[in-house]
Write a protein that holds these residues in place. Structure first.
Motif, PDB file in Angstrom:
ATOM      1  N   ARG A  31       0.844  -1.206   0.000  1.00 45.33           N
ATOM      2  CA  ARG A  31       0.000   0.000   0.000  1.00 45.33           C
ATOM      3  C   ARG A  31       0.880   1.258   0.000  1.00 45.33           C
ATOM      4  N   LEU A  32       1.865   1.306   0.880  1.00 44.81           N
ATOM      5  CA  LEU A  32       2.749   2.467   0.972  1.00 44.81           C
ATOM      6  C   LEU A  32       3.445   2.717  -0.359  1.00 44.81           C
ATOM      7  N   LEU A  33       4.035   1.669  -0.936  1.00 46.21           N
ATOM      8  CA  LEU A  33       4.779   1.831  -2.184  1.00 46.21           C
ATOM      9  C   LEU A  33       3.864   2.185  -3.351  1.00 46.21           C
ATOM     10  N   HIS A  36       2.799   5.800  -2.894  1.00 48.84           N
ATOM     11  CA  HIS A  36       3.970   6.654  -3.092  1.00 48.84           C
ATOM     12  C   HIS A  36       4.255   6.853  -4.585  1.00 48.84           C
ATOM     13  N   TYR A  37       4.328   5.743  -5.321  1.00 49.73           N
ATOM     14  CA  TYR A  37       4.664   5.854  -6.747  1.00 49.73           C
ATOM     15  C   TYR A  37       3.530   6.441  -7.579  1.00 49.73           C
ATOM     16  N   LEU A  38       2.284   6.244  -7.169  1.00 48.88           N
ATOM     17  CA  LEU A  38       1.185   6.921  -7.861  1.00 48.88           C
ATOM     18  C   LEU A  38       1.257   8.432  -7.613  1.00 48.88           C
ATOM     19  N   ALA A  39       1.641   8.837  -6.410  1.00 47.86           N
ATOM     20  CA  ALA A  39       1.810  10.261  -6.116  1.00 47.86           C
ATOM     21  C   ALA A  39       2.915  10.863  -6.991  1.00 47.86           C
ATOM     22  N   PRO A  56      -6.105  -3.203  -4.733  1.00 51.60           N
ATOM     23  CA  PRO A  56      -7.176  -2.449  -4.086  1.00 51.60           C
ATOM     24  C   PRO A  56      -6.688  -1.148  -3.461  1.00 51.60           C
ATOM     25  N   TYR A  57      -5.501  -0.693  -3.801  1.00 54.25           N
ATOM     26  CA  TYR A  57      -4.865   0.388  -3.062  1.00 54.25           C
ATOM     27  C   TYR A  57      -5.236   1.798  -3.486  1.00 54.25           C
ATOM     28  N   ALA A  58      -5.223   2.102  -4.762  1.00 54.76           N
ATOM     29  CA  ALA A  58      -5.475   3.483  -5.174  1.00 54.76           C
ATOM     30  C   ALA A  58      -5.625   3.583  -6.684  1.00 54.76           C
ATOM     31  N   ASP A  80      -1.509  -4.789 -11.010  1.00 56.45           N
ATOM     32  CA  ASP A  80      -1.436  -5.145  -9.599  1.00 56.45           C
ATOM     33  C   ASP A  80      -0.288  -4.368  -8.942  1.00 56.45           C
ATOM     34  N   ALA A  81      -0.256  -4.396  -7.624  1.00 59.65           N
ATOM     35  CA  ALA A  81       0.735  -3.610  -6.879  1.00 59.65           C
ATOM     36  C   ALA A  81       2.164  -4.019  -7.189  1.00 59.65           C
ATOM     37  N   GLU A  82       2.437  -5.308  -7.250  1.00 57.48           N
ATOM     38  CA  GLU A  82       3.811  -5.757  -7.504  1.00 57.48           C
ATOM     39  C   GLU A  82       4.308  -5.277  -8.861  1.00 57.48           C
ATOM     40  N   THR A  83       3.437  -5.352  -9.870  1.00 53.48           N
ATOM     41  CA  THR A  83       3.820  -4.887 -11.203  1.00 53.48           C
ATOM     42  C   THR A  83       4.010  -3.380 -11.205  1.00 53.48           C
TER      43      THR A  83
END
Length: 125
Positions: A31-33, A36-39, A56-58, A80-83
């Motif tokens: 979630r943090l990462l 962060h990277y979307l910001a 499901p994060y953002a 997905d988040a990992e990708t």
């Protein structure tokens, strides 16, 4: 209106990246990462013509062009988040993600190549 995403503390990012790469993420690291990277993407590619979703994060709307205001946007990127983290740190290219079906992109302006990577991986020079 949802709160604007903000980059995380660099030390927190480095710690979370180290745990994720070691295959031992703590609760909240993805979630943090992701956020962060979307910001960082919002800063690098301001606009509202493409929605980038990392469930499901953002999700964020970025890239200059026709502004989207209601319903499903005409241009959507989803992964997905990992990708997303791998794309953001340069461990994976945009074209590799699409070719490997790790990300989907539909509509105009969805090629994120000009904006990636967003940050250098921890330990990179």
């Amino acid at each position: 209106m949802p709160a604007r995403l903000r980059p995380a503390d660099p030390a927190d990012v480095a710690d979370a990246l180290a745990r994720v790469r070691a295959g031992e993420p703590e609760k909240g690291d993805l979630r943090l990462l992701t956020k962060h990277y979307l910001a960082l993407l919002e800063t690098r590619a301001p606009g509202r013509s493409v929605e980038v979703r990392v469930p499901p994060y953002a999700a964020v709307q970025v890239v200059e062009g026709v502004r989207h205001t209601r319903g499903t946007p005409p241009a959507v990127v989803e992964t997905d988040a990992e990708t997303w983290i791998a794309l953001a740190t340069g461990e994976l290219t945009w074209h590799e993600a699409l070719a490997g079906a790790r990300a989907t992109a539909s509509g105009e302006r969805t090629d994120l190549t000009p904006y990636l990577p967003l940050g250098r991986p921890a330990g990179a020079s």
